[in-house]
Design a protein around this motif. Structure first.
Motif, PDB file in Angstrom:
ATOM      1  N   LEU A 188      56.552  47.096  30.419  1.00  0.00           N
ATOM      2  CA  LEU A 188      55.428  45.995  29.868  1.00  0.00           C
ATOM      3  C   LEU A 188      55.601  44.838  30.507  1.00  0.00           C
ATOM      4  O   LEU A 188      54.608  44.007  30.651  1.00  0.00           O
ATOM      5  CB  LEU A 188      56.009  45.794  28.441  1.00  0.00           C
ATOM      6  CG  LEU A 188      56.072  47.016  27.448  1.00  0.00           C
ATOM      7  CD1 LEU A 188      56.478  46.717  25.962  1.00  0.00           C
ATOM      8  CD2 LEU A 188      54.554  47.754  27.472  1.00  0.00           C
ATOM      9  N   HIS A 189      56.887  44.384  31.166  1.00  0.00           N
ATOM     10  CA  HIS A 189      56.732  43.173  31.976  1.00  0.00           C
ATOM     11  C   HIS A 189      56.057  43.318  33.080  1.00  0.00           C
ATOM     12  O   HIS A 189      55.432  42.338  33.643  1.00  0.00           O
ATOM     13  CB  HIS A 189      58.660  42.971  32.349  1.00  0.00           C
ATOM     14  CG  HIS A 189      58.477  41.771  33.211  1.00  0.00           C
ATOM     15  ND1 HIS A 189      59.030  42.044  34.481  1.00  0.00           N
ATOM     16  CD2 HIS A 189      58.275  40.438  33.276  1.00  0.00           C
ATOM     17  CE1 HIS A 189      59.159  40.712  35.104  1.00  0.00           C
ATOM     18  NE2 HIS A 189      58.581  39.809  34.466  1.00  0.00           N
ATOM     19  N   GLU A 190      56.295  44.644  33.958  1.00  0.00           N
ATOM     20  CA  GLU A 190      55.318  44.639  35.111  1.00  0.00           C
ATOM     21  C   GLU A 190      53.956  44.604  34.738  1.00  0.00           C
ATOM     22  O   GLU A 190      53.130  44.018  35.470  1.00  0.00           O
ATOM     23  CB  GLU A 190      55.367  46.154  35.660  1.00  0.00           C
ATOM     24  CG  GLU A 190      54.737  46.280  36.999  1.00  0.00           C
ATOM     25  CD  GLU A 190      55.111  47.643  37.588  1.00  0.00           C
ATOM     26  OE1 GLU A 190      54.512  48.127  38.576  1.00  0.00           O
ATOM     27  OE2 GLU A 190      55.980  48.266  36.894  1.00  0.00           O
ATOM     28  N   ARG A 195      48.898  40.963  35.429  1.00  0.00           N
ATOM     29  CA  ARG A 195      48.061  40.145  34.917  1.00  0.00           C
ATOM     30  C   ARG A 195      47.937  38.651  35.352  1.00  0.00           C
ATOM     31  O   ARG A 195      47.249  38.185  35.932  1.00  0.00           O
ATOM     32  CB  ARG A 195      48.117  40.166  33.231  1.00  0.00           C
ATOM     33  CG  ARG A 195      47.402  39.197  33.036  1.00  0.00           C
ATOM     34  CD  ARG A 195      47.322  39.480  31.290  1.00  0.00           C
ATOM     35  NE  ARG A 195      46.408  38.463  30.346  1.00  0.00           N
ATOM     36  CZ  ARG A 195      46.942  37.453  29.792  1.00  0.00           C
ATOM     37  NH1 ARG A 195      48.358  37.486  29.481  1.00  0.00           N
ATOM     38  NH2 ARG A 195      46.347  36.615  28.899  1.00  0.00           N
ATOM     39  N   GLN A 196      49.457  38.220  35.444  1.00  0.00           N
ATOM     40  CA  GLN A 196      49.409  36.929  36.173  1.00  0.00           C
ATOM     41  C   GLN A 196      49.009  36.828  37.585  1.00  0.00           C
ATOM     42  O   GLN A 196      48.197  36.047  38.009  1.00  0.00           O
ATOM     43  CB  GLN A 196      50.953  36.510  35.855  1.00  0.00           C
ATOM     44  CG  GLN A 196      51.074  35.057  36.604  1.00  0.00           C
ATOM     45  CD  GLN A 196      52.630  34.623  36.471  1.00  0.00           C
ATOM     46  OE1 GLN A 196      53.650  35.453  36.762  1.00  0.00           O
ATOM     47  NE2 GLN A 196      52.997  33.444  36.029  1.00  0.00           N
ATOM     48  N   GLN A 197      49.550  37.871  38.654  1.00  0.00           N
ATOM     49  CA  GLN A 197      49.091  38.078  39.769  1.00  0.00           C
ATOM     50  C   GLN A 197      47.699  37.976  39.997  1.00  0.00           C
ATOM     51  O   GLN A 197      46.968  37.266  40.732  1.00  0.00           O
ATOM     52  CB  GLN A 197      49.835  39.106  40.311  1.00  0.00           C
ATOM     53  CG  GLN A 197      49.641  39.265  42.126  1.00  0.00           C
ATOM     54  CD  GLN A 197      49.990  38.062  42.725  1.00  0.00           C
ATOM     55  OE1 GLN A 197      51.049  37.464  42.596  1.00  0.00           O
ATOM     56  NE2 GLN A 197      49.009  37.346  43.638  1.00  0.00           N
ATOM     57  N   TYR A 202      42.359  35.400  41.744  1.00  0.00           N
ATOM     58  CA  TYR A 202      41.130  34.944  41.251  1.00  0.00           C
ATOM     59  C   TYR A 202      41.108  33.440  41.537  1.00  0.00           C
ATOM     60  O   TYR A 202      39.783  33.170  42.158  1.00  0.00           O
ATOM     61  CB  TYR A 202      40.839  35.358  39.869  1.00  0.00           C
ATOM     62  CG  TYR A 202      39.653  34.822  39.006  1.00  0.00           C
ATOM     63  CD1 TYR A 202      38.416  34.888  39.480  1.00  0.00           C
ATOM     64  CD2 TYR A 202      40.053  33.719  38.081  1.00  0.00           C
ATOM     65  CE1 TYR A 202      37.418  34.093  38.895  1.00  0.00           C
ATOM     66  CE2 TYR A 202      38.958  32.985  37.697  1.00  0.00           C
ATOM     67  CZ  TYR A 202      37.569  33.135  37.886  1.00  0.00           C
ATOM     68  OH  TYR A 202      36.728  32.457  37.393  1.00  0.00           O
ATOM     69  N   LEU A 203      42.046  32.941  40.975  1.00  0.00           N
ATOM     70  CA  LEU A 203      41.886  31.352  41.440  1.00  0.00           C
ATOM     71  C   LEU A 203      41.804  30.971  42.822  1.00  0.00           C
ATOM     72  O   LEU A 203      40.991  30.089  43.305  1.00  0.00           O
ATOM     73  CB  LEU A 203      42.948  30.681  40.454  1.00  0.00           C
ATOM     74  CG  LEU A 203      42.974  30.600  39.049  1.00  0.00           C
ATOM     75  CD1 LEU A 203      44.414  29.962  38.418  1.00  0.00           C
ATOM     76  CD2 LEU A 203      41.695  30.042  38.650  1.00  0.00           C
ATOM     77  N   GLU A 204      42.650  31.712  43.379  1.00  0.00           N
ATOM     78  CA  GLU A 204      42.552  31.367  44.947  1.00  0.00           C
ATOM     79  C   GLU A 204      41.272  31.769  45.754  1.00  0.00           C
ATOM     80  O   GLU A 204      40.880  30.968  46.412  1.00  0.00           O
ATOM     81  CB  GLU A 204      43.685  32.130  45.640  1.00  0.00           C
ATOM     82  CG  GLU A 204      45.102  31.878  45.228  1.00  0.00           C
ATOM     83  CD  GLU A 204      46.271  32.769  46.230  1.00  0.00           C
ATOM     84  OE1 GLU A 204      47.338  32.279  45.799  1.00  0.00           O
ATOM     85  OE2 GLU A 204      45.775  33.806  46.342  1.00  0.00           O
ATOM     86  N   GLU A 205      40.786  32.811  45.156  1.00  0.00           N
ATOM     87  CA  GLU A 205      39.441  33.310  45.688  1.00  0.00           C
ATOM     88  C   GLU A 205      38.233  32.443  45.388  1.00  0.00           C
ATOM     89  O   GLU A 205      37.307  31.970  46.039  1.00  0.00           O
ATOM     90  CB  GLU A 205      38.914  34.768  45.196  1.00  0.00           C
ATOM     91  CG  GLU A 205      40.031  35.703  46.051  1.00  0.00           C
ATOM     92  CD  GLU A 205      39.676  37.113  45.610  1.00  0.00           C
ATOM     93  OE1 GLU A 205      38.934  37.262  44.476  1.00  0.00           O
ATOM     94  OE2 GLU A 205      40.240  38.313  46.069  1.00  0.00           O
ATOM     95  N   ARG A 206      38.525  31.804  43.945  1.00  0.00           N
ATOM     96  CA  ARG A 206      37.460  30.791  43.515  1.00  0.00           C
ATOM     97  C   ARG A 206      37.379  29.717  44.200  1.00  0.00           C
ATOM     98  O   ARG A 206      36.510  28.752  44.813  1.00  0.00           O
ATOM     99  CB  ARG A 206      37.683  30.718  41.925  1.00  0.00           C
ATOM    100  CG  ARG A 206      36.635  29.916  41.591  1.00  0.00           C
ATOM    101  CD  ARG A 206      36.725  29.746  40.072  1.00  0.00           C
ATOM    102  NE  ARG A 206      37.817  28.882  39.614  1.00  0.00           N
ATOM    103  CZ  ARG A 206      38.199  28.594  38.514  1.00  0.00           C
ATOM    104  NH1 ARG A 206      37.563  29.282  37.404  1.00  0.00           N
ATOM    105  NH2 ARG A 206      39.106  27.981  38.180  1.00  0.00           N
TER     106      ARG A 206
END
Length: 209
Positions: A188-190, A195-197, A202-206
């Protein structure tokens, strides 16, 4: 006097359902094609048979109606599992265990309780059917069986001493269950880490765009 669209009763509703079905729509389309052939002079005097045959063929090849499966909310399963977990806690509170197994069992139940606590953690658990199954099996079957088997075997050991102690078996069983619970927690932690990664990517590509 008021009227109803379903005056025909069950039979009328059945007819209406068929009229709206895929089979009737496909058959009607093929029947219209038969009428077109008739108007074109292809069907000749046998046009009623041609139209009926094309309607039947269309209705036969049309895909059957599919009844959608009922929706199931995995959170409802967790609600029932929480109730069973509460009964398990009540059961183990009433049994006497040696200090070592008692401490191991307390830690195991604390882990299950944290996973089942209502909130976002339980939502992550509910999204993983295999994890829910593992916790459910442990709460409803494995832990009660381990404790009950210990008490039964301990009685027989007192009557006929010898062999491996029931305490040792119970410790091994609780250790295996703890390892399984930790694997569930790690899985579940994975999921959350991925999800965080994904959001970071997404933010880096944006930002680059």
């Amino acid at each position: 006097m008021a009227t109803s669209r379903t005056t025909g009763g069950p039979r009328g509703r059945t007819v209406l359902t068929y009229l709206e079905s895929r089979k009737n729509l496909a058959g009607s389309a093929c029947g219209v094609a038969g009428l077109a052939l008739t108007l074109a002079g292809v069907a000749g005097a046998y046009w009623p048979l041609v139209v009926a045959g094309l309607y039947g063929a269309g209705a036969l090849i049309a895909p059957p109606e599919r009844t959608a499966p009922p929706p199931f909310d995995p959170r409802e399963e967790l609600g029932v599992l929480r109730e069973d977990f509460g009964r398990l806690r009540g059961y183990v509170d009433g049994v006497e265990l040696p200090p070592g197994p008692a401490e191991a069992l307390a830690e195991l139940l604390e882990l299950y309780g944290a996973l089942l606590e209502p909130g976002w953690v339980a939502d992550v658990l509910a999204a993983d059917p295999e994890a829910v199954h593992a916790v459910s099996r442990a709460v409803r079957q494995d832990v009660p069986e381990s404790v009950d088997a210990y008490h039964r075997t301990r009685w027989w050991s007192r009557m006929a001493p010898g062999g491996e102690s029931p305490e040792r078996h119970l410790e091994r069983q609780l250790g295996l269950l703890r390892d399984e619970a930790q694997r569930v927690t790690a899985g579940l932690h994975e999921v959350e880490a991925r999800r965080q990664q994904t959001h970071t990517t997404y933010l880096e590509e944006r930002g680059r765009s």
